[in-house]
Design an enzyme around this catalytic site. Structure first.
Site, PDB file in Angstrom:
ATOM      1  N   ILE A 134      54.637  32.220  65.228  1.00 56.29           N
ATOM      2  CA  ILE A 134      56.089  32.209  65.340  1.00 56.29           C
ATOM      3  C   ILE A 134      56.743  32.568  64.010  1.00 56.29           C
ATOM      4  O   ILE A 134      56.181  32.302  62.948  1.00 56.29           O
ATOM      5  CB  ILE A 134      56.583  30.832  65.842  1.00 56.29           C
ATOM      6  N   CYS A 135      57.923  33.180  64.086  1.00 52.97           N
ATOM      7  CA  CYS A 135      58.748  33.493  62.922  1.00 52.97           C
ATOM      8  C   CYS A 135      58.021  34.491  62.006  1.00 52.97           C
ATOM      9  O   CYS A 135      57.779  35.617  62.390  1.00 52.97           O
ATOM     10  CB  CYS A 135      59.125  32.211  62.196  1.00 52.97           C
ATOM     11  N   HIS A 136      57.640  34.088  60.794  1.00 53.72           N
ATOM     12  CA  HIS A 136      56.863  34.956  59.907  1.00 53.72           C
ATOM     13  C   HIS A 136      55.357  34.891  60.205  1.00 53.72           C
ATOM     14  O   HIS A 136      54.577  35.640  59.615  1.00 53.72           O
ATOM     15  CB  HIS A 136      57.093  34.580  58.443  1.00 53.72           C
ATOM     16  N   GLY A 137      54.958  34.002  61.108  1.00 52.46           N
ATOM     17  CA  GLY A 137      53.535  33.854  61.441  1.00 52.46           C
ATOM     18  C   GLY A 137      52.849  35.140  61.861  1.00 52.46           C
ATOM     19  O   GLY A 137      51.682  35.358  61.528  1.00 52.46           O
ATOM     20  N   GLN A 139      52.918  37.890  60.607  1.00 54.54           N
ATOM     21  CA  GLN A 139      52.400  38.615  59.440  1.00 54.54           C
ATOM     22  C   GLN A 139      50.888  38.428  59.323  1.00 54.54           C
ATOM     23  O   GLN A 139      50.167  39.342  58.905  1.00 54.54           O
ATOM     24  CB  GLN A 139      53.077  38.120  58.161  1.00 54.54           C
TER      25      GLN A 139
END
Length: 204
Positions: A134-137, A139
């Site tokens: 989730i979110c920047h995960g 990456q």
């Protein structure tokens, strides 16, 4: 350490094991919400702290891995061994878990350059287990080479990175493509967890 046997209505995920991996400055709610929600459904949760990335302020390598808003691992307000255990990455095998969750924040910056983490994420995926970020995960999924040809979402700052890695970016709260589940921001945590639960229920 073993889990305490619990009874109650939340048993849909009984027998399932979910791991959450995080380095320093993880987004606190993106770890805590899935932990509580999946535990509520009966899953056993393993939290894997990786002592990398930004040090908790003030910098001190002896401090525990800590979230952006101060949540430490182990979680001080939850009894260790009650709803979760803490293990080092080397102690966890992809064979022992059913899903891996990667919260956002600044944690993914450190996780994505740790070869042992990337190897673990790839092995979890290759074994057909759920990999959720989730979110920047996401990456971390990019650096693990797992997004090419996949429909995924993330925090909008990661959009171009995903497209450049060959993914199809969609602006939706949560998206599942095979055994990869992604979501955008904390507001999307309910949809994110619903997809994880649904995916786990499909697995025998």
């Amino acid at each position: 350490m073993r889990f305490v046997k619990r009874t109650g209505p939340g048993t849909r995920l009984k027998g399932k094991v979910v791991a959450i991996i995080a380095a320093n400055e993880f987004e606190d709610i993106e770890l805590l919400y899935p932990f509580v929600r999946l535990s509520e459904e009966g899953a056993e949760v393993i939290i894997i702290p990786v002592k990398k990335g930004l040090h908790p302020r003030p910098a001190d390598p002896s401090k525990p891995v800590t979230g952006r808003y101060g949540t430490p691992i182990p979680l001080e307000v939850f009894g260790l061994g009650e709803r979760y255990v803490v293990k080092e990455l080397a102690e966890v095998s992809p064979d022992d878990i059913d899903a891996l969750i990667i919260p956002g924040g600044f944690s993914p910056d450190a996780l994505r350059i740790d070869e042992s983490v990337l190897d673990f994420v790839k092995r979890v995926y290759e074994k057909g287990k759920i990999v959720a970020a989730i979110c920047h995960g996401p990456q971390v999924l990019i650096s693990a080479g797992l997004v090419k040809g996949k429909r995924v979402t993330a925090y909008r700052a990661v959009k171009d990175d995903l497209i450049n890695a060959g993914a199809t970016y969609v602006d939706e709260p949560a998206v599942r493509d095979g055994n990869i589940i992604t979501a955008r921001v904390p507001d999307d945590l309910p949809e994110f967890c619903q997809l994880i639960i649904q995916a786990l229920l499909e697995k025998p």
